[in-house]
Scaffold this motif. Structure first.
Motif, PDB file in Angstrom:
ATOM      1  N   HIS A 119       0.189 -79.814 -61.313  1.00 16.78           N
ATOM      2  CA  HIS A 119       0.132 -78.364 -61.591  1.00 16.78           C
ATOM      3  C   HIS A 119       0.879 -78.036 -62.877  1.00 16.78           C
ATOM      4  O   HIS A 119       0.355 -77.346 -63.761  1.00 16.78           O
ATOM      5  CB  HIS A 119       0.729 -77.586 -60.428  1.00 16.78           C
ATOM      6  CG  HIS A 119       0.937 -76.129 -60.729  1.00 16.78           C
ATOM      7  ND1 HIS A 119      -0.082 -75.204 -60.665  1.00 16.78           N
ATOM      8  CD2 HIS A 119       2.050 -75.443 -61.126  1.00 16.78           C
ATOM      9  CE1 HIS A 119       0.389 -74.019 -61.005  1.00 16.78           C
ATOM     10  NE2 HIS A 119       1.677 -74.133 -61.278  1.00 16.78           N
ATOM     11  N   SER A 166      -3.629 -72.293 -57.737  1.00 20.52           N
ATOM     12  CA  SER A 166      -2.797 -73.477 -57.549  1.00 20.52           C
ATOM     13  C   SER A 166      -1.339 -73.090 -57.325  1.00 20.52           C
ATOM     14  O   SER A 166      -0.668 -73.611 -56.420  1.00 20.52           O
ATOM     15  CB  SER A 166      -2.924 -74.396 -58.766  1.00 20.52           C
ATOM     16  OG  SER A 166      -2.027 -75.475 -58.683  1.00 20.52           O
ATOM     17  N   GLU A 167      -0.850 -72.175 -58.147  1.00 23.24           N
ATOM     18  CA  GLU A 167       0.543 -71.749 -58.001  1.00 23.24           C
ATOM     19  C   GLU A 167       0.785 -71.096 -56.644  1.00 23.24           C
ATOM     20  O   GLU A 167       1.810 -71.346 -55.989  1.00 23.24           O
ATOM     21  CB  GLU A 167       0.915 -70.782 -59.117  1.00 23.24           C
ATOM     22  CG  GLU A 167       2.372 -70.337 -59.066  1.00 23.24           C
ATOM     23  CD  GLU A 167       2.750 -69.439 -60.225  1.00 23.24           C
ATOM     24  OE1 GLU A 167       3.863 -69.599 -60.743  1.00 23.24           O
ATOM     25  OE2 GLU A 167       1.940 -68.579 -60.609  1.00 23.24           O
ATOM     26  N   ARG A 184      -5.158 -71.794 -62.413  1.00 22.57           N
ATOM     27  CA  ARG A 184      -3.695 -71.736 -62.550  1.00 22.57           C
ATOM     28  C   ARG A 184      -3.053 -70.951 -61.415  1.00 22.57           C
ATOM     29  O   ARG A 184      -2.117 -71.424 -60.753  1.00 22.57           O
ATOM     30  CB  ARG A 184      -3.318 -71.094 -63.897  1.00 22.57           C
ATOM     31  CG  ARG A 184      -3.722 -71.905 -65.121  1.00 22.57           C
ATOM     32  CD  ARG A 184      -3.038 -71.379 -66.372  1.00 22.57           C
ATOM     33  NE  ARG A 184      -3.307 -69.954 -66.612  1.00 22.57           N
ATOM     34  CZ  ARG A 184      -4.264 -69.510 -67.409  1.00 22.57           C
ATOM     35  NH1 ARG A 184      -5.075 -70.366 -68.026  1.00 22.57           N
ATOM     36  NH2 ARG A 184      -4.434 -68.211 -67.593  1.00 22.57           N
ATOM     37  N   LEU A 202      -2.763 -78.335 -64.676  1.00 20.40           N
ATOM     38  CA  LEU A 202      -3.461 -77.135 -64.219  1.00 20.40           C
ATOM     39  C   LEU A 202      -2.926 -75.871 -64.887  1.00 20.40           C
ATOM     40  O   LEU A 202      -3.696 -74.975 -65.260  1.00 20.40           O
ATOM     41  CB  LEU A 202      -3.359 -76.997 -62.694  1.00 20.40           C
ATOM     42  CG  LEU A 202      -3.970 -78.128 -61.856  1.00 20.40           C
ATOM     43  CD1 LEU A 202      -3.939 -77.767 -60.380  1.00 20.40           C
ATOM     44  CD2 LEU A 202      -5.385 -78.428 -62.305  1.00 20.40           C
ATOM     45  N   TRP A 203      -1.598 -75.787 -65.047  1.00 24.08           N
ATOM     46  CA  TRP A 203      -1.014 -74.578 -65.622  1.00 24.08           C
ATOM     47  C   TRP A 203      -1.359 -74.411 -67.098  1.00 24.08           C
ATOM     48  O   TRP A 203      -1.229 -73.321 -67.645  1.00 24.08           O
ATOM     49  CB  TRP A 203       0.502 -74.560 -65.426  1.00 24.08           C
ATOM     50  CG  TRP A 203       1.085 -73.214 -65.767  1.00 24.08           C
ATOM     51  CD1 TRP A 203       1.879 -72.892 -66.815  1.00 24.08           C
ATOM     52  CD2 TRP A 203       0.884 -71.998 -65.033  1.00 24.08           C
ATOM     53  NE1 TRP A 203       2.194 -71.552 -66.791  1.00 24.08           N
ATOM     54  CE2 TRP A 203       1.594 -70.980 -65.712  1.00 24.08           C
ATOM     55  CE3 TRP A 203       0.164 -71.663 -63.879  1.00 24.08           C
ATOM     56  CZ2 TRP A 203       1.614 -69.653 -65.273  1.00 24.08           C
ATOM     57  CZ3 TRP A 203       0.179 -70.348 -63.441  1.00 24.08           C
ATOM     58  CH2 TRP A 203       0.892 -69.360 -64.128  1.00 24.08           C
TER      59      TRP A 203
END
Length: 270
Positions: free
Chosen positions: A139, A191-192, A188, A143-144
């Motif tokens: 992440h 996922s977070e 993003r 991903l971020w």
């Protein structure tokens, strides 16, 4: 053959794309997909259910490519959409099934709305994700930092590590196409939000019967993790399917459908 999607307008005027199969008057099962997925992730599974079941799944907010500025992607937002979906479809009670990270919204919904939950089904859904250093690292490092358009090569690599047995090639191509619709911001923030879900959370409030089902080769929801998850739910049955990975409803849809159907029949017996 993929199921033909329909559009449903919610009370807040947004539209969701959804699929359904089976008897509209049958026992309803509503499926929630996980990160960067779509309702079509359940096409193979729905084809294996008996027709007396009414299986439904919709594409979660933002995952259809419509990323409105006002939208948030927290677990409570996905829960609110489920409530609106049920209202729009005039479904008073249903079995709520959450696959992968979709399980967080499913289990919180079951805890908050017991009167509308016939049963809870968690499919390859981890107890939590924030305690996995390798997932947190993906992440934070990848991903971020995604930007639009999200690379098809990244999507194929990300998805390829999630299943253990062969999946039909035409279905995989359809899913790659579906995943490419998901904007970077949705990747993003969803996922977070999943990483921020803590165990056991609201699991102690779940009163409906529950089925925790996963593959023995799942790299995310391990057998130890699933045992912990099942133990935290008062009326829970744990089922492991051999040789299947995280996307068990892609790899072994017949086995998954049989396990879910047996659970529904057991719960519905007088």
């Amino acid at each position: 053959m993929p199921l033909k999607p329909a559009m449903l307008r919610l009370a807040d005027t947004r539209e969701l794309s959804y699929i359904e199969r089976g008897d509209p008057q049958g026992i309803p099962l509503i499926f929630l997909h996980g990160l960067a997925d779509s309702c079509h992730t359940f096409d193979l599974l729905f084809a294996c259910f008996p027709k007396w079941l009414h299986a439904l799944a919709y594409t979660q907010r933002g995952h259809d490519g419509v990323d409105l500025p006002a939208l948030d992607y927290r677990t409570q937002d996905f829960e609110a959409d489920l409530l609106q979906f049920m209202d729009a479809k005039a479904i008073e009670k249903a079995f709520i099934a959450g696959a992968s990270s979709g399980g967080f919204a499913a289990r919180n919904f079951a805890a908050k709305y017991p009167e509308q939950t016939l049963g809870l089904i968690l499919i390859g859904s981890p107890s939590e994700l924030g305690n996995h250093p390798e997932i947190v690292a993906i992440h934070d490092s990848t991903l971020w930092h995604l930007t639009d358009p999200v690379s098809p090569e990244f999507i194929r690599k990300f998805t390829g590590g999630l299943y253990n047995k062969p999946v039909p090639a035409d279905f995989l191509e359809r899913m790659f196409h579906e995943i490419q619709k998901v904007p970077a911001r949705v990747w993003r923030e969803t996922s977070e939000a999943a990483l921020n879900e803590k165990f056991p959370g609201l699991l102690h409030q779940v009163t409906a019967p529950a089925l925790v089902i996963s593959g023995t080769e799942d790299p995310i929801a391990s057998q130890e993790d699933q045992q912990k998850l099942s133990a935290a739910i008062a009326n829970s049955h744990l089922c492991f399917l051999p040789q299947l990975g995280h996307m068990l409803y892609w790899e072994g849809p017949t086995e998954v459908a049989k396990s879910i159907t047996r659970f529904v029949v057991k719960v519905q017996q007088p």
